[in-house]
Scaffold this motif. Structure first.
Motif, PDB file in Angstrom:
ATOM      1  N   UNK A 191       0.823  -1.223   0.000  1.00  0.00           N
ATOM      2  CA  UNK A 191       0.000   0.000   0.000  1.00  0.00           C
ATOM      3  C   UNK A 191       0.853   1.267   0.000  1.00  0.00           C
ATOM      4  N   UNK A 192       1.986   1.254   0.702  1.00  0.00           N
ATOM      5  CA  UNK A 192       2.865   2.429   0.722  1.00  0.00           C
ATOM      6  C   UNK A 192       3.413   2.741  -0.665  1.00  0.00           C
ATOM      7  N   UNK A 193       3.883   1.714  -1.359  1.00  0.00           N
ATOM      8  CA  UNK A 193       4.423   1.923  -2.708  1.00  0.00           C
ATOM      9  C   UNK A 193       3.317   2.395  -3.645  1.00  0.00           C
ATOM     10  N   UNK A 194       2.161   1.755  -3.565  1.00  0.00           N
ATOM     11  CA  UNK A 194       1.038   2.139  -4.424  1.00  0.00           C
ATOM     12  C   UNK A 194       0.623   3.593  -4.156  1.00  0.00           C
ATOM     13  N   UNK A 195       0.557   3.973  -2.894  1.00  0.00           N
ATOM     14  CA  UNK A 195       0.182   5.345  -2.545  1.00  0.00           C
ATOM     15  C   UNK A 195       1.216   6.347  -3.049  1.00  0.00           C
ATOM     16  N   UNK A 196       2.488   6.012  -2.939  1.00  0.00           N
ATOM     17  CA  UNK A 196       3.533   6.903  -3.429  1.00  0.00           C
ATOM     18  C   UNK A 196       3.468   7.050  -4.946  1.00  0.00           C
ATOM     19  N   UNK A 197       3.206   5.958  -5.656  1.00  0.00           N
ATOM     20  CA  UNK A 197       3.061   6.019  -7.113  1.00  0.00           C
ATOM     21  C   UNK A 197       1.877   6.923  -7.473  1.00  0.00           C
ATOM     22  N   UNK A 198       0.744   6.705  -6.814  1.00  0.00           N
ATOM     23  CA  UNK A 198      -0.442   7.521  -7.093  1.00  0.00           C
ATOM     24  C   UNK A 198      -0.194   8.992  -6.778  1.00  0.00           C
ATOM     25  N   UNK A 199       0.511   9.261  -5.686  1.00  0.00           N
ATOM     26  CA  UNK A 199       0.828  10.643  -5.326  1.00  0.00           C
ATOM     27  C   UNK A 199       1.670  11.306  -6.425  1.00  0.00           C
ATOM     28  N   UNK A 200       2.696  10.587  -6.882  1.00  0.00           N
ATOM     29  CA  UNK A 200       3.572  11.145  -7.921  1.00  0.00           C
ATOM     30  C   UNK A 200       2.821  11.357  -9.221  1.00  0.00           C
ATOM     31  N   UNK A 201       1.933  10.431  -9.578  1.00  0.00           N
ATOM     32  CA  UNK A 201       1.134  10.600 -10.797  1.00  0.00           C
ATOM     33  C   UNK A 201       0.263  11.846 -10.690  1.00  0.00           C
ATOM     34  N   UNK A 202      -0.350  12.040  -9.528  1.00  0.00           N
ATOM     35  CA  UNK A 202      -1.204  13.212  -9.317  1.00  0.00           C
ATOM     36  C   UNK A 202      -0.380  14.497  -9.300  1.00  0.00           C
ATOM     37  N   UNK A 203       0.749  14.449  -8.655  1.00  0.00           N
ATOM     38  CA  UNK A 203       1.597  15.632  -8.518  1.00  0.00           C
ATOM     39  C   UNK A 203       2.161  16.071  -9.863  1.00  0.00           C
ATOM     40  N   UNK A 204       2.645  15.103 -10.639  1.00  0.00           N
ATOM     41  CA  UNK A 204       3.278  15.431 -11.912  1.00  0.00           C
ATOM     42  C   UNK A 204       2.256  15.776 -12.992  1.00  0.00           C
ATOM     43  N   UNK A 205       1.158  15.054 -13.026  1.00  0.00           N
ATOM     44  CA  UNK A 205       0.152  15.290 -14.047  1.00  0.00           C
ATOM     45  C   UNK A 205       0.485  14.671 -15.395  1.00  0.00           C
ATOM     46  N   UNK A 206       1.629  14.030 -15.498  1.00  0.00           N
ATOM     47  CA  UNK A 206       2.020  13.345 -16.730  1.00  0.00           C
ATOM     48  C   UNK A 206       3.001  12.237 -16.363  1.00  0.00           C
ATOM     49  N   UNK A 207       3.268  11.365 -17.321  1.00  0.00           N
ATOM     50  CA  UNK A 207       4.204  10.274 -17.098  1.00  0.00           C
ATOM     51  C   UNK A 207       5.209  10.271 -18.240  1.00  0.00           C
ATOM     52  N   UNK A 208       6.488  10.237 -17.891  1.00  0.00           N
ATOM     53  CA  UNK A 208       7.522  10.163 -18.926  1.00  0.00           C
ATOM     54  C   UNK A 208       7.484   8.782 -19.562  1.00  0.00           C
ATOM     55  N   UNK A 209       8.139   8.641 -20.697  1.00  0.00           N
ATOM     56  CA  UNK A 209       8.187   7.346 -21.377  1.00  0.00           C
ATOM     57  C   UNK A 209       8.799   6.268 -20.486  1.00  0.00           C
TER      58      UNK A 209
END
Length: 64
Positions: free
Chosen positions: A22-40
């Motif tokens: 859950x910690x890793x998943x939450x951190x991934x979701x946080x970064x996705x929300x924070x960045x608003x995009x995903x690099x290749x």
């Protein structure tokens, strides 16, 4: 963690542990929300994580 490739590093951590906690998943979701995009590179890492989960090589760990 460095600002660049944070998601990739989190995916590497999940692959190493062979668990998506859950910690890793939450951190991934946080970064996705924070960045608003995903690099290749991060997109490919997330794709690999999903593939590994589909194949049963990575376990999704519940918070309970």
């Amino acid at each position: 963690m460095q600002a660049k490739n944070v998601i990739r590093r989190l995916v590497e951590k999940a692959l190493y542990l062979r668990q998506l906690t859950p910690d890793i998943e939450n951190e991934i979701n946080y970064e996705l929300s924070r960045l608003g995009y995903v690099s290749d590179a991060e997109y490919e890492a997330l794709e690999l994580l999903m593939c590994e989960m589909d194949e049963g090589r990575i376990e999704l760990v519940s918070s309970f």
